[in-house]
Design a protein around this motif. Structure first.
Motif, PDB file in Angstrom:
ATOM      1  N   LEU A  18      83.672  21.257  -3.984  1.00  0.00           N
ATOM      2  CA  LEU A  18      83.579  19.870  -4.152  1.00  0.00           C
ATOM      3  C   LEU A  18      84.628  19.222  -5.232  1.00  0.00           C
ATOM      4  O   LEU A  18      85.227  18.140  -5.556  1.00  0.00           O
TER       5      LEU A  18
ATOM      6  N   ALA B 191      77.456  10.422  -8.847  1.00  0.00           N
ATOM      7  CA  ALA B 191      76.932  11.357  -8.456  1.00  0.00           C
ATOM      8  C   ALA B 191      75.608  10.956  -7.732  1.00  0.00           C
ATOM      9  O   ALA B 191      75.439  11.414  -6.612  1.00  0.00           O
TER      10      ALA B 191
ATOM     11  N   GLY C 238      82.915  11.155  -1.783  1.00  0.00           N
ATOM     12  CA  GLY C 238      82.727  11.732  -3.061  1.00  0.00           C
ATOM     13  C   GLY C 238      82.451  10.643  -4.172  1.00  0.00           C
ATOM     14  O   GLY C 238      82.015  10.741  -5.140  1.00  0.00           O
TER      15      GLY C 238
ATOM     16  N   ALA D 196      82.817  11.053  -7.836  1.00  0.00           N
ATOM     17  CA  ALA D 196      82.177  12.118  -8.470  1.00  0.00           C
ATOM     18  C   ALA D 196      82.736  13.247  -8.869  1.00  0.00           C
ATOM     19  O   ALA D 196      83.930  13.657  -8.331  1.00  0.00           O
ATOM     20  N   ASN D 197      82.150  14.037  -9.544  1.00  0.00           N
ATOM     21  CA  ASN D 197      82.813  15.237 -10.089  1.00  0.00           C
ATOM     22  C   ASN D 197      82.396  16.498  -9.279  1.00  0.00           C
ATOM     23  O   ASN D 197      81.296  16.462  -8.853  1.00  0.00           O
ATOM     24  N   GLY D 198      83.020  17.560  -9.123  1.00  0.00           N
ATOM     25  CA  GLY D 198      82.670  18.502  -8.677  1.00  0.00           C
ATOM     26  C   GLY D 198      83.210  19.860  -8.809  1.00  0.00           C
ATOM     27  O   GLY D 198      84.532  19.900  -9.126  1.00  0.00           O
TER      28      GLY D 198
ATOM     29  N   TYR E 122      76.597  16.836  -4.756  1.00  0.00           N
ATOM     30  CA  TYR E 122      77.296  16.295  -6.107  1.00  0.00           C
ATOM     31  C   TYR E 122      76.304  16.170  -7.050  1.00  0.00           C
ATOM     32  O   TYR E 122      76.407  16.447  -8.020  1.00  0.00           O
TER      33      TYR E 122
ATOM     34  N   SER F 113      79.690  10.979 -15.254  1.00  0.00           N
ATOM     35  CA  SER F 113      79.345  12.098 -13.912  1.00  0.00           C
ATOM     36  C   SER F 113      78.254  11.530 -13.088  1.00  0.00           C
ATOM     37  O   SER F 113      78.088  11.625 -11.858  1.00  0.00           O
TER      38      SER F 113
END
Length: 231
Positions: free
Chosen positions: A125, A195, A116, A119-121, A202, A191
């Motif tokens: 995720l 990503a 990941g 990264a944000n999810g 992502y 973010s």
């Protein structure tokens, strides 16, 4: 023009440091064998990046380092129209460059996989597999409170010269609460950088980490402007 160039440069470096320091702590140090810093360490790292850069360059640009902060302060009457787009562009570029440098460092370890990449999810995720609705609520509330704290600690009557401390601590607290939910964004630039290197889904989910923090930030900016009577 020279003043704007200095401001934009400050925003670039501030956002670079936030993304590199915070995400770097997550990617390089969070799970390091025996001495991994864990959730607490990553949360503190993000807070320290804002705290240190607030004092390093905050007097030049205001120390936004975040498109949501820029738009929230704009909604609160604290950011000039001419600064909004240049700041956001510089912030996004700073985050992407930071992610690229972090990727170059992390990939130097044999067998390393990006996964990941901090990264944000949401949904599958999300670190804790939280639903889209849960993640939307979390990002809205966390960004709202972050902008409100920024506005409050920098308003007339607040202690002069100390705003960087509560703002940095606020970001630390935000991460302590929301890393399990979204891996904590409250910052569209932060973010975007990771990503782009995590790729795939992502990137597909990146829209949420732009829309929700910006809405939360602008709502907070307008509310704080009213509450602190800065009309």
């Amino acid at each position: 023009m020279q003043d704007l160039t200095r401001r934009v440069t400050a925003e670039f470096f501030g956002t670079f440091w936030l993304t590199f320091g915070g995400c770097g702590a997550a990617v390089l140090a969070a799970t390091f064998p025996q001495v991994g810093i864990g959730l607490l360490g990553v949360s503190l790292a993000f807070g320290l990046t804002v705290l240190t850069m607030a004092y390093a360059v905050g007097h030049i640009s205001g120390g936004h380092f975040n498109p949501a902060v820029t738009l929230g302060l704009w909604a609160g009457g604290r950011c000039a129209n001419i600064h909004v787009i240049p700041y956001i562009v510089a912030q996004v570029i700073g985050a992407i460059v930071a992610a690229a440098v972090l990727y170059a460092i992390a990939s130097g370890k044999a067998g390393w996989m990006p996964a990941g990449f901090a990264a944000n999810g949401f949904g599958d995720l999300s670190p804790g597999k939280y639903s889209l609705l849960s993640c939307i609520i979390c990002e809205f509330v966390m960004t709202f409170m972050f902008i409100y704290i920024i506005m409050g600690t920098t308003s007339r009557g607040a202690a002069v010269g100390f705003a960087g401390i509560p703002i940095g601590l606020a970001l630390t607290l935000i991460h302590l609460v929301s890393i399990p939910v979204t891996n904590t964004s409250v910052n569209p630039a932060r973010s975007t950088g990771p990503a782009l290197f995590a790729g795939g889904a992502y990137i597909t989910q990146l829209w949420m980490f732009w829309v929700v923090p910006i809405v939360g930030a602008m709502t907070a900016g307008a509310f704080a402007k009213w509450l602190h009577d800065e009309g």
